[in-house]
Write a protein that holds these residues in place. Structure first.
Motif, PDB file in Angstrom:
ATOM      1  N   UNK A  61       3.372  16.245   0.925  1.00  0.00           N
ATOM      2  CA  UNK A  61       3.586  15.029   0.216  1.00  0.00           C
ATOM      3  C   UNK A  61       3.569  15.014  -1.122  1.00  0.00           C
ATOM      4  N   UNK A  62       2.589  15.552  -1.647  1.00  0.00           N
ATOM      5  CA  UNK A  62       2.870  15.811  -3.315  1.00  0.00           C
ATOM      6  C   UNK A  62       4.046  16.875  -3.734  1.00  0.00           C
ATOM      7  N   UNK A  63       4.082  17.605  -2.819  1.00  0.00           N
ATOM      8  CA  UNK A  63       5.416  18.396  -3.481  1.00  0.00           C
ATOM      9  C   UNK A  63       6.878  17.830  -3.284  1.00  0.00           C
ATOM     10  N   UNK A  64       6.920  16.983  -2.429  1.00  0.00           N
ATOM     11  CA  UNK A  64       8.110  16.403  -1.923  1.00  0.00           C
ATOM     12  C   UNK A  64       8.034  15.034  -2.266  1.00  0.00           C
ATOM     13  N   UNK A  65       7.284  14.447  -2.952  1.00  0.00           N
ATOM     14  CA  UNK A  65       6.991  12.903  -3.009  1.00  0.00           C
ATOM     15  C   UNK A  65       8.318  12.357  -3.638  1.00  0.00           C
ATOM     16  N   UNK A  66       9.072  12.788  -4.377  1.00  0.00           N
ATOM     17  CA  UNK A  66      10.413  12.172  -4.980  1.00  0.00           C
ATOM     18  C   UNK A  66      11.383  12.333  -3.905  1.00  0.00           C
ATOM     19  N   UNK A  67      11.635  13.061  -3.206  1.00  0.00           N
ATOM     20  CA  UNK A  67      12.586  13.201  -2.192  1.00  0.00           C
ATOM     21  C   UNK A  67      12.235  12.559  -1.021  1.00  0.00           C
ATOM     22  N   UNK A  68      10.934  12.479  -0.491  1.00  0.00           N
ATOM     23  CA  UNK A  68      10.367  11.653   0.357  1.00  0.00           C
ATOM     24  C   UNK A  68      10.562  10.152   0.117  1.00  0.00           C
ATOM     25  N   UNK A  69      10.165   9.635  -1.174  1.00  0.00           N
ATOM     26  CA  UNK A  69      10.522   8.403  -1.647  1.00  0.00           C
ATOM     27  C   UNK A  69      12.088   7.878  -1.508  1.00  0.00           C
ATOM     28  N   UNK A  70      12.622   8.709  -1.729  1.00  0.00           N
ATOM     29  CA  UNK A  70      14.282   8.559  -1.620  1.00  0.00           C
ATOM     30  C   UNK A  70      14.804   8.371  -0.562  1.00  0.00           C
ATOM     31  N   UNK A  71      14.042   8.978   0.550  1.00  0.00           N
ATOM     32  CA  UNK A  71      14.424   8.743   1.952  1.00  0.00           C
ATOM     33  C   UNK A  71      14.094   7.496   2.240  1.00  0.00           C
ATOM     34  N   UNK A  72      12.796   7.173   1.964  1.00  0.00           N
ATOM     35  CA  UNK A  72      11.793   5.793   2.424  1.00  0.00           C
ATOM     36  C   UNK A  72      12.911   4.757   1.992  1.00  0.00           C
ATOM     37  N   UNK A  73      13.447   4.861   0.682  1.00  0.00           N
ATOM     38  CA  UNK A  73      14.090   3.786  -0.156  1.00  0.00           C
ATOM     39  C   UNK A  73      15.266   3.483   0.776  1.00  0.00           C
ATOM     40  N   UNK A  74      16.196   4.664   1.132  1.00  0.00           N
ATOM     41  CA  UNK A  74      17.312   4.622   1.664  1.00  0.00           C
ATOM     42  C   UNK A  74      17.208   3.875   3.187  1.00  0.00           C
ATOM     43  N   UNK A  75      16.142   3.956   3.746  1.00  0.00           N
ATOM     44  CA  UNK A  75      15.924   3.251   4.937  1.00  0.00           C
ATOM     45  C   UNK A  75      15.424   1.892   5.127  1.00  0.00           C
ATOM     46  N   UNK A  76      14.736   1.439   3.959  1.00  0.00           N
ATOM     47  CA  UNK A  76      14.400   0.236   4.017  1.00  0.00           C
ATOM     48  C   UNK A  76      15.568  -0.944   3.929  1.00  0.00           C
ATOM     49  N   UNK A  77      15.473  -1.791   4.874  1.00  0.00           N
ATOM     50  CA  UNK A  77      16.623  -2.993   5.181  1.00  0.00           C
ATOM     51  C   UNK A  77      15.878  -4.192   4.537  1.00  0.00           C
ATOM     52  N   UNK A  78      16.269  -4.745   3.413  1.00  0.00           N
ATOM     53  CA  UNK A  78      15.867  -6.010   2.853  1.00  0.00           C
ATOM     54  C   UNK A  78      14.337  -5.784   2.129  1.00  0.00           C
ATOM     55  N   UNK A  79      14.206  -4.668   1.924  1.00  0.00           N
ATOM     56  CA  UNK A  79      12.768  -4.324   1.159  1.00  0.00           C
ATOM     57  C   UNK A  79      13.114  -3.324   0.129  1.00  0.00           C
ATOM     58  N   UNK A  80      11.985  -3.510  -0.910  1.00  0.00           N
ATOM     59  CA  UNK A  80      12.050  -2.507  -1.980  1.00  0.00           C
ATOM     60  C   UNK A  80      10.752  -1.867  -1.970  1.00  0.00           C
ATOM     61  N   UNK A  81      10.861  -0.760  -2.446  1.00  0.00           N
ATOM     62  CA  UNK A  81       9.721   0.274  -2.043  1.00  0.00           C
ATOM     63  C   UNK A  81       8.242  -0.272  -2.769  1.00  0.00           C
ATOM     64  N   UNK A  82       8.396  -0.892  -3.849  1.00  0.00           N
ATOM     65  CA  UNK A  82       7.105  -1.576  -4.510  1.00  0.00           C
ATOM     66  C   UNK A  82       6.536  -2.618  -3.690  1.00  0.00           C
ATOM     67  N   UNK A  83       7.452  -3.407  -2.701  1.00  0.00           N
ATOM     68  CA  UNK A  83       7.106  -4.320  -1.802  1.00  0.00           C
ATOM     69  C   UNK A  83       6.162  -4.013  -0.747  1.00  0.00           C
ATOM     70  N   UNK A  84       6.313  -2.599  -0.569  1.00  0.00           N
ATOM     71  CA  UNK A  84       5.392  -2.137   0.725  1.00  0.00           C
ATOM     72  C   UNK A  84       3.844  -1.867   0.411  1.00  0.00           C
ATOM     73  N   UNK A  85       3.212  -2.418   1.344  1.00  0.00           N
ATOM     74  CA  UNK A  85       1.727  -1.952   1.024  1.00  0.00           C
ATOM     75  C   UNK A  85       1.348  -0.604   1.007  1.00  0.00           C
ATOM     76  N   UNK A  86       0.441  -0.258  -0.102  1.00  0.00           N
ATOM     77  CA  UNK A  86       0.150   1.028  -0.580  1.00  0.00           C
ATOM     78  C   UNK A  86       0.072   2.054   0.801  1.00  0.00           C
ATOM     79  N   UNK A  87      -0.955   1.348   1.825  1.00  0.00           N
ATOM     80  CA  UNK A  87      -1.352   1.982   2.960  1.00  0.00           C
ATOM     81  C   UNK A  87       0.031   2.358   3.680  1.00  0.00           C
TER      82      UNK A  87
END
Length: 147
Positions: A61-87
């Motif tokens: 997760x640490x090594x690929x964090x930026x790529x992983x976050x990009x994948x997550x952001x592309x799959x959020x519908x009506x959400x922004x990553x900064x609105x997701x709970x940290x857990x």
């Protein structure tokens, strides 16, 4: 690192190792320490040894964090990553890492484990949210031909 809680105890299950990794990955959101420092701190404070699968998740997760976050952001519908709970974000990061980089765990197991972690450490609503995001990740991954 070996796969036991304390010397002489039985090996951790994959679920227990995911829970172990969850703590470290979650903590890393709030720390700038190197991963090894976090391992050492945990060992000293809790008298535990980090399981090999947990270590793989943490480092991956640490090594690929930026790529992983990009994948997550592309799959959020009506959400922004900064609105997701940290857990929930932590759980999503671990699951996306498993979906893309761990070939010996079925996608359905990854999603189920992530949903269960969300239900245990967040809320039932977080479990549904994690399920929806990961369902979208898998669908888009398959559409792109990246199995």
């Amino acid at each position: 690192m070996d796969n036991s809680k304390k010397s002489g105890s039985k090996p951790l299950t994959r679920r227990e190792e995911r829970e172990q990794a969850l703590g470290f990955v979650f903590e890393s959101i709030f720390r700038d320490d190197e991963t090894q420092d976090a391992f050492d701190d945990a060992f000293d404070a809790r008298d535990i040894k980090v399981g090999s699968y947990a270590e793989r998740l943490i480092k991956g997760v640490k090594e690929h964090k930026d790529e992983i976050d990009d994948i997550i952001e592309k799959n959020l519908k009506g959400w922004k990553k900064n609105r997701i709970s940290k857990i929930s974000l932590t759980i999503l990061r671990m699951a996306v890492f498993e979906l893309y980089y761990v070939k010996d765990v079925p996608q359905s197991v990854v999603i189920n484990e992530a949903v269960e972690l969300a239900k245990s450490y967040a809320t039932a609503e977080d479990g549904s949210f994690v399920n929806g995001v990961l369902g979208s990740v898998v669908t888009n991954k398959e559409k792109s031909g990246d199995k």
